[in-house]
Structure formats: structure tokens, C-alpha cells
Design an enzyme around this catalytic site. Structure first.
Site, PDB file in Angstrom:
ATOM      1  N   CYS A 129      -5.657   0.136  -1.628  1.00 45.78           N
ATOM      2  CA  CYS A 129      -4.811   0.876  -1.073  1.00 45.78           C
ATOM      3  C   CYS A 129      -4.762   2.512  -1.261  1.00 45.78           C
ATOM      4  CB  CYS A 129      -3.462   0.391  -1.437  1.00 45.78           C
ATOM      5  SG  CYS A 129      -2.038   0.977  -0.477  1.00 45.78           S
ATOM      6  N   SER A 477       2.422  10.179   5.603  1.00 43.30           N
ATOM      7  CA  SER A 477       1.424   8.989   5.551  1.00 43.30           C
ATOM      8  C   SER A 477       0.251   9.362   6.408  1.00 43.30           C
ATOM      9  CB  SER A 477       2.263   7.742   6.052  1.00 43.30           C
ATOM     10  OG  SER A 477       1.147   6.804   6.443  1.00 43.30           O
TER      11      SER A 477
END
Length: 574
Positions: A129, A477
């Protein structure tokens, strides 16, 4: 010298395995089933970010077992350990996101401490991640023992009504649902279809951006970062990485031989060329900092400015990471950049060869349209642009990949947290043409510099993605799209201009010329600064408080220690 004849005379593990005084230490190793021969071999840390928090990390433990087989096959002794991860997709849109960037430092620190405490000679690091990728690479260059990075691989795309989708579509579906454009049943269907396998978010969001960086910077084997997580082919890359790290020990090729100023410029170039995440502008300076190299947001932005955008990847384009891998992988992207003068070919890599030598046998694939030739780009300027002006004296960053309008001007609508802004978006209490300002979300002010995907995706889902702009001293993001400017510095918490804004102040953003300004004179800003008082966060103890005490500005990567330039010894040389 090959792996079979490596002497421990200068390896860290001599401190725990060699000589009569280390008999107690060897007792512990025998207790775990190691033989005398295995104890005499180099000890290789195999660090995994495995956990059950998200699909990004779920396959890492299995991949780590294959790495260990590769190490053992090359006459090394693997020692597996895990570190934490905070998965952005689950942490997104609530207070949990404050933990995300902090986890990058914790990952780097915990890998360092495990390696130091047990005197391992080399490192193979597996990450999935977002923040775990730069965290693991930061640990590698900090320790400077021979190291190889392995990306766990991307998730496969989902399918909704015959359309290829990613988790980005689910976040945007929330916005559609909020304005009645999507039913409860449709929202349930799309959330159950978007993520069909193990692996990290499938488009050119932060994880895949930093995976692309890992190959371009030279810390990962060619092609290894592009193969999706479910592909059995990943085992070959994992085994080869285990074998190869033993060769790096034998040849004494270390991360700081690989991560140079030129390598960092190569990394920034692939981010721009692939329309990658703005978070790279935070992580590349942090990696450079570990090496003692000065490479800040402006250095990254300069590479972005002169690098063409050539990979048609989501969120701005049409394809996902799996598609690029099958078209030719990250080496295909790097090959055309190298051929047209956008990469330094003389940089060393973990193969023991240079970038140019690695690219020798890479052939252009004319039967694909995922990556364009660098002389026929989607746009001539990279997919990410740096900004500067009186609203951001220390800079800001915007992702322009897929955008048609690169200029915006409008009145400020100010919010002192992401929650306040998200509520306004959900309740439609904002207006078309406004510049939504989310402040006190910077590294210190958050603390933790949250990402704003829940808010930006909701705006896009409402059909307002190109009708408002959003600026923040926090982050966005890699899945964010629309006119969204992050990393505005100095942040509000330290008295930056973003903290002095009032509703109605006119903000002008020009991503063509790289400027971001508010229509206020120096005298007015100075007067407001005199009236400004620092704002306390709710975090007055614990890990987030501790982070806020040491974290620096986004300009230099939001780092928490003095870095390689200040060290008086390197772990690899103990």
C-alpha cells in the site's frame, strides 16, 4: 567473489555470529532450527508489510516465502520479519487518515531498528500500500546495506455493467448517490465489484506510482513492479530478487550507489510521464533526504515541467496497471523516455547493470496504445505540475493529467478541516466557481497531512469536478482528479498564507505558468498574520502528537530526522 565465498569480516552479522563471545547469540539461532552452516552465511532480512487490513498487503507473506527460497538457493540465510501498514483506502475520509503519512516514518524506523538490532547484512523489502513503498525504500537507503525492493503487485480491475472500474469509481459513486444519480442497489453492486483480487489499487494512484519509481530509481528488478498481485509470474521475480541480493552483497553494491541525484531525476520523470500521484513530490524528497541529497518539491516540479505525459492511465486516462504490464511494463515506458533523452542511462541498478544496459533488449511494442512514444505525447508537459505564488511561497502541486482547463479563478470558501468541507459538499452548501480551501491538514496541523479523496471524489460524482477548485495544505490521493491543489506551503498551522484566507478572497490558479496567488497585497497579508493565532489540534499525546513535534515541511518531504547529510556513521559500515 561470488555468494559462496562471501567473508563476514566486514558484514554486520559478524557482531552476532562470529567468535566465542557470540556463543549466546548463536544459541538463539540454533533454537530456531538454523544449522552451523546457515549461521555462518550472510543473514538477509526479508521485511514484509503483510497484514489483513487490505488487499494491498494480503499476498505479501506468500511472496516473502518465495524470496526466502531465492536467498537460500544463493547461499544466504533469510530472516523474515513484518512491519506495519496503514491502508489509505480504508483510512480515507475520517480521522484514520491522519495515521497514513505517519506510518511511512514508522515503517522506515521499524525496519531500521530490526536490521540494526539483529545485525542483518542485506534487505529484501516487500510493500503493497501507498506509504509502505516509500517507507521501505527510505529504510533501504538509510541503512545502506545491499537491498532490493519488491512491490506486491496491483489489483485486477473490476467490472460494472461491462465497464472496467477501480476503487476510484466507488468513491465517485458516493457523490453520485448523494445527489440521487445512483440507487442504493447500484451503489452496493459497484462496491462489491470494484476490487476482485489481492493487490494494490489498480490505476496510477500512489502505490503504482511509487512502484514505477522503484524500477526507475533502480531499486527493483525490471518488470517486477508491473506484474499484478494474482499473477503466478510474481514468484519468479521474488525468487530472482532473493538470489540477486546475494550477488549485491558479493559485489558490495549498496542503495546509495544506486539512488543518486540522477536516479531521483529519473524517478520524477516516470511519475510525470505516467500521470502519477502528486504524493511522489512528497516521497522523492524524503528518499533523497535519507541519502543526504538535496532534492525538494521544486526539483521534482522542474523535472515534471520538462517531461512529456505519455501513459494513458487512470485516473486521468483509460487504462490500469495490468494493461501497462501486458503492453510491455514499466520498461516500455522507460525505454521511450531513455531513447528521447528524458532519462539518465548511466545510473546503476540492482541488476548490477545500468539503466541503459537494462533497456538494451527492450523493444518498442507498436501494437498497444497504453504508452505513447515520448516524441508523440498526450501532452508535452508532465501529468503533474508544481505551483508557486503568494498563496504558496513554499510551493504546491497539482495533477493535470486528463484535465482540459488548466486555469481557474474564484472566491475562497474556507474550511478548517476535511470534515467541514465534506459536509458542505454532501449538503451542497457550496457554489459553482468557488475555490474550496481545506486548511490545518498539513504535516503539523493535521497532524499527518491527510488525503482528501472522499471529498474530491464526491465533488466529481456530483458533476462538479471541473466547476470548482480545491486547495489544501494536506494531500490528495493518487486517485484524485479535477482541479485539486495540494501540499500548499507553508501550512496553516505555522502561519502560512493559506491560514490567513477569508471567505471571498479571490484565488487564481494557473497550471500553465505554474502560479497560485490570492488577490491580497503584502500589507494586508502582514496585517492578518499579526491577528492570527496558532490552532491546537485534538492530538496532545500519543504517536500523532510525537510526529507533530518533529515533522518538517512538505517542501522537503515531511521528514522527521536530520537525514543522511547529518549522520556520523552508516549502519552498513558498523
Amino acid at each position: 567473489m561470488d555468494a559462496k565465498t562471501i567473508s563476514k569480516d566486514r558484514l554486520p552479522s559478524r557482531h552476532v555470529t562470529v567468535g566465542p563471545a557470540r556463543a549466546p547469540h548463536r544459541s538463539y539461532l540454533y533454537a530456531m532450527g538454523l544449522s552451523e552452516a546457515e549461521i555462518a552465511q550472510p543473514l538477509v532480512g526479508v521485511a514484509s508489510c503483510w497484514n489483513e487490513a487490505a488487499p494491498c498487503n494480503i499476498s505479501l507473506m506468500r511472496q516473502a516465502q518465495v524470496v526466502k527460497k531465492g536467498v537460500a538457493a544463493a547461499n544466504g540465510t533469510p530472516r523474515e520479519f513484518c512491519t506495519i501498514t496503514v491502508t489509505d483506502g480504508i483510512a480515507m475520509g475520517h480521522q484514520g487518515m491522519k495515521s497514513s503519512l505517519v506510518s511511512r516514518e514508522v515503517i522506515a524506523d521499524s525496519v531500521e531498528l530490526t536490521m540494526r538490532g539483529h545485525c542483518y547484512d542485506a534487505l529484501v523489502g516487500l510493500a503493497g500500500c501507498d506509504k509502505s513503498l516509500p517507507g521501505m525504500m527510505m529504510a533501504m537507503v538509510r541503512l545502506n546495506v545491499p537491498s532490493i525492493f519488491i512491490y506486491g503487485g496491483s489489483i485486477l480491475p473490476g467490472t460494472f455493467r461491462g465497464r472496467q472500474i477501480t476503487v476510484q469509481d466507488v468513491f465517485e459513486a458516493v457523490g453520485q448517490h448523494s445527489v440521487g444519480k445512483m440507487s442504493d442497489d447500484d451503489l452496493l453492486e459497484i462496491e462489491q465489484a470494484a476490487c476482485p483480487s489481492a493487490g494494490s489499487c489498480g490505476a496510477q494512484f500512489t502505490a503504482n506510482t511509487m512502484a514505477t519509481v522503484a524500477e526507475a530509481i533502480g531499486l527493483a528488478l525490471p518488470y517486477s513492479c508491473g506484474a499484478p498481485a494474482p499473477y503466478e509470474l510474481r514468484d519468479r521475480f521474488c525468487f530472482a530478487s532473493g538470489e540477486k541480493v546475494m550477488e549485491l552483497i558479493a559485489r558490495n553494491i549498496r542503495p546509495r550507489d544506486i539512488v543518486t541525484r540522477k536516479a531521483l531525476e529519473n524517478a520524477a520523470a516516470v511519475v510525470a510521464a505516467s500521470g502519477g500521484s502528486t504524493n511522489a513530490a512528497l516521497h522523492l524528497p524524503a528518499i533523497a533526504h535519507e541519502c543526504g541529497i538535496e532534492f525538494d518539491l521544486y526539483d521534482v516540479a522542474e523535472i515534471f515541467r520538462k517531461t512529456p505525459y505519455i501513459a494513458d492511465l487512470k485516473p486521468g486516462g483509460r487504462y490500469v496497471a495490468k494493461d501497462m504490464f501486458e503492453a510491455g511494463g514499466i520498461p516500455l515506458l522507460m525505454k521511450t523516455l531513455l531513447d528521447h533523452g528524458y532519462l539518465h542511462g548511466d545510473c546503476m541498478t540492482v541488476t548490477g547493470r545500468t539503466i541503459a544496459e537494462n533497456m538494451d533488449h527492450v523493444k518498442w511494442n507498436p501494437d498497444q496504445d497504453v504508452v505513447r512514444p515520448a516524441d508523440n505525447p498526450i501532452t508535452v508537459t508532465g501529468g503533474v505540475v508544481g505551483l508557486r505564488g503568494n498563496l504558496a511561497p513554499d510551493g504546491a502541486i497539482v495533477k493535470v493529467a486528463g484535465m482540459s482547463n488548466l486555469r481557474f479563478s474564484g472566491p475562497a470558501h474556507c474550511f478548517d478541516s476535511e470534515e467541514e468541507c465534506f459536509a458542505a459538499v454532501k449538503d451542497r452548501t457550496y457554489k459553482e466557481g468557488e475555490v474550496l480551501v481545506i486548511r490545518y491538514e498539513g504535516p503539523k496541523g493535521g497532524p499527518g497531512m491527510r488525503e482528501m479523496l472522499a471529498t474530491t471524489a464526491a465533488l466529481y460524482g456530483q458533476g462538479m469536478g471541473d466547476k470548482v477548485a480545491l486547495i489544501t495544505d494536506g494531500r490528495f490521493s493518487g486517485a484524485t482528479r479535477g482541479f485539486c491543489i495540494g501540499h500548499v506551503g507553508p501550512e496553516a498551522a505555522v502561519g502560512g498564507p493559506i491560514g490567513l484566507l477569508r471567505d471571498g478572497d479571490v484565488i487564481t490558479i494557473d497550471a500553465v505558468n505554474g502560479t497560485i496567488d490570492v488577490a491580497l497585497g503584502d500589507d494586508e497579508l502582514a496585517a492578518r498574520r499579526k491577528e492570527w493565532t496558532p490552532r491546537e489540534t485534538d492530538y496532545q499525546s500519543g504517536a500523532l502528537w510525537k510526529y507533530a513535534q518533529t515533522v518538517g515541511d512538505a517542501l522537503h518531504g515531511a521528514v522527521t530526522h536530520p537525514g543522511g547529510a547529518k549522520e556520523t556513521h552508516c549502519y552498513a559500515d558498523i
